[in-house]
Design an enzyme around this catalytic site. Structure first.
Site, short mmCIF file in Angstrom:
data_model
loop_
_atom_site.label_atom_id
_atom_site.label_comp_id
_atom_site.label_asym_id
_atom_site.label_seq_id
_atom_site.Cartn_x
_atom_site.Cartn_y
_atom_site.Cartn_z
N GLU A 146 -10.05 2.25 3.62
CA GLU A 146 -9.73 3.36 2.72
C GLU A 146 -10.98 3.87 2.00
OE1 GLU A 146 -7.61 3.32 -1.57
OE2 GLU A 146 -6.36 2.57 0.06
N SER A 203 0.83 -1.20 0.00
CA SER A 203 0.00 0.00 0.00
C SER A 203 0.86 1.25 0.00
CB SER A 203 -0.92 0.03 1.23
OG SER A 203 -1.68 1.22 1.23
N HIS A 215 -7.69 -3.26 4.62
CA HIS A 215 -7.08 -1.93 4.55
C HIS A 215 -7.78 -1.10 3.48
CE1 HIS A 215 -4.41 0.75 2.28
NE2 HIS A 215 -3.75 0.99 3.40
N ASN A 216 -7.99 -1.70 2.30
CA ASN A 216 -8.64 -0.98 1.21
C ASN A 216 -10.09 -0.66 1.53
OD1 ASN A 216 -6.19 -1.40 0.00
ND2 ASN A 216 -7.02 -2.14 -1.92
#
Length: 501
Positions: free
Chosen positions: A207, A146, A203-204
């Site tokens: 995000e 990332s 994580h995405n």
């Protein structure tokens, strides 16, 4: 006489011993990560099906300090250029392209060599490839990367999972290439199997939520407060000095300062010329699907995904606005909200912060649930640590999230950590005000609203779920539990209701 075509830039002089690591796939991310590794003092071999990508990588390596990058245009030469045990990093498009690249390279790999897939891959594909590689004695890692192209070049957050020996073979390289913070390099061995890919997926998802919440804050500031682009830039720049300090807030401030660079375009900010349709690549959808399968509430992340789906219906939205306007609904604000700009900015700041805490809480709970299901033993404090630098969701309060899980690794929810609980209580008045004013004005704030509903539902010690369970028992005999005695019960609701009449 025609002059011979210039030869491609020469590779850096061969090293002794040969490189321990190679990278296949020289699009933007791959090229930048290769240069990053080389700059940290580790010679690296690179390969791409398209020779032009190899040439451009070597040109950059020469221009950026004669970096030790060795270019190869043949898969066999590429693999055999590496010192054993070999490590080959793949940065190609997830899915069939990964399998095709593995097929091209694996005939030249030996037992004990390792493949590292650095793409946004579905975690079960990685687990399948781990088994296939193991049958030949080859080690395998699925590694989340990332930070975008800047992170790849200067220091990303890295989330490797799979075979621990494969990680150990290049741990020193990854620790130097990763982003650096006061707590150390932003890389850790996440866990076995597809753990690294799953962590990057979540994580995405976080995000997605973060970006949606920031967009909603901008919308309220602009439409309710009438703030100009330059004022919004100043607001986000100021927010980035405090509790909201983060990569996404920082770049948002920059975005509002950029004028339209195209010749012949009308003057104004570039952001105002961008079509309001959001793209996506699938990780947000996977996150929401996994949350549903694991029975983990993730309404903020889901709302951000729905927001992207709805943004894609541009023509339908324009038509709907026209139809509803003809029926008496104005296209602009439904109600004018009179509020001092400074007051609005401060309240939106508090609403954004509280909503972000809920989004991160949902992501962490999803990670924990999957860890329990798969036996991965994910360390949530350590994951928070490696997200403090390099990655897209890096933010100041990740340090406090890390400390919350350090204090209590079994923490049920970030909301009930004493520090976060105190802040949520202090900010909930402003948060409610912002959501209520947005509703009155007809401004869509699905992320903030979902976060607030999540907060209110989670803190409620008595929900109306008793009625839902009664309904389920009436039409499906699903039974229910009572609050005053143990056991499961079924009632003939319709019969008793009729008798009561």
């Amino acid at each position: 006489m025609t002059s011979p075509a210039p030869a491609p830039p020469a590779a850096a002089a061969a090293q002794s011993p040969p490189p321990r690591i190679g990278l296949a796939g020289l699009a933007t991310m791959g090229q930048n990560l290769a240069l990053n590794i080389a700059e940290k003092g580790f010679p690296i071999s690179v390969y791409n099906r398209t020779a032009a990508k190899v040439d451009s990588t070597l040109s950059r390596a020469a221009a950026e300090g004669a970096l030790p990058v060795l270019g190869h245009r043949d898969p066999r030469d590429f693999v055999l250029s590496l010192a054993r045990p070999r490590t080959v990093v793949l940065l190609v498009q997830a899915g069939p392209a990964v399998d095709a690249t593995i097929d091209a390279l694996s005939p030249y790999l030996d037992a004990g060599d390792a493949i590292v897939d650095g793409g946004n891959e579905w975690y079960q594909n990685t687990e399948r490839r781990i088994e296939q590689a193991a049958s030949r004695g080859i080690l395998y890692l699925g590694m989340g990367v990332s930070g975008g192209e800047e992170g790849a070049r200067n220091g990303p957050s890295l989330m490797p999972g799979g075979d621990f020996q494969a990680y150990s073979n290049i741990k020193d390289i990854l620790e130097k290439a990763a982003a650096q913070t006061e707590d150390g390099p932003c890389v850790t061995f996440v866990g076995p199997g597809g753990a690294g890919n799953f962590v990057k997926m979540v994580h995405n998802g976080i995000e997605y939520g973060d970006m949606q919440l920031i967009a909603e804050a901008y919308d309220v500031l602009h439409r309710v407060g009438g703030l100009s682009n330059s004022e919004i830039a100043d607001v986000f720049a100021e927010w980035n000095k405090g509790e909201l300090e983060s990569f996404l807030v920082e770049i948002t401030a920059d975005i509002f300062t950029v004028a339209d660079p195209l010749e012949g375009s009308t003057s104004g900010a570039l952001v105002d010329k961008i079509l309001d349709k959001t793209g996506m690549k699938g990780t947000g959808k996977w996150t929401v699907q996994q949350a549903a399968e694991l029975a983990v509430a993730a309404p903020t992340i889901a709302a951000s995904l729905d927001g992207r789906y709805l943004s894609g219906l541009k023509d339908e939205r324009v038509a709907a606005a026209s139809v509803l306007e003809e029926e008496g609904m104005p296209v602009g604000l439904l109600e004018k909200i009179n509020v001092d700009k400074k007051v609005l900015v401060d309240r939106v700041r508090q609403a954004l912060y509280s909503s972000k805490v809920c989004s991160y809480a949902q992501g962490m709970n999803l990670l924990r649930a999957k860890s329990v299901e798969q036996g991965w033993n994910l360390n949530l404090a350590e994951l928070s640590r490696i997200w403090k630098g390099g990655c897209i969701i890096r933010a100041r309060f990740l340090d406090r999230i890390k400390k919350a899980y350090d204090r209590n690794p079994e923490l049920a929810n970030l909301i009930v950590d004493r520090e976060f609980a105190r802040e949520m209580v202090q900010r909930q008045g402003a948060w409610r005000w912002v959501v209520a004013r947005a509703v009155e004005a007809g401004i869509s704030t699905p992320g903030m609203s979902a976060s607030l509903s999540y907060f209110d539902t989670y803190r409620c010690n008595r929900l109306p779920a008793n009625l839902i369970q009664a309904q389920r028992d009436l039409f499906g005999a699903h039974t229910y539990e009572r609050i005053d005695r143990p056991g499961s019960f079924h009632t003939e609701w319709t019969k008793l209701a009729r008798e009561g009449k």
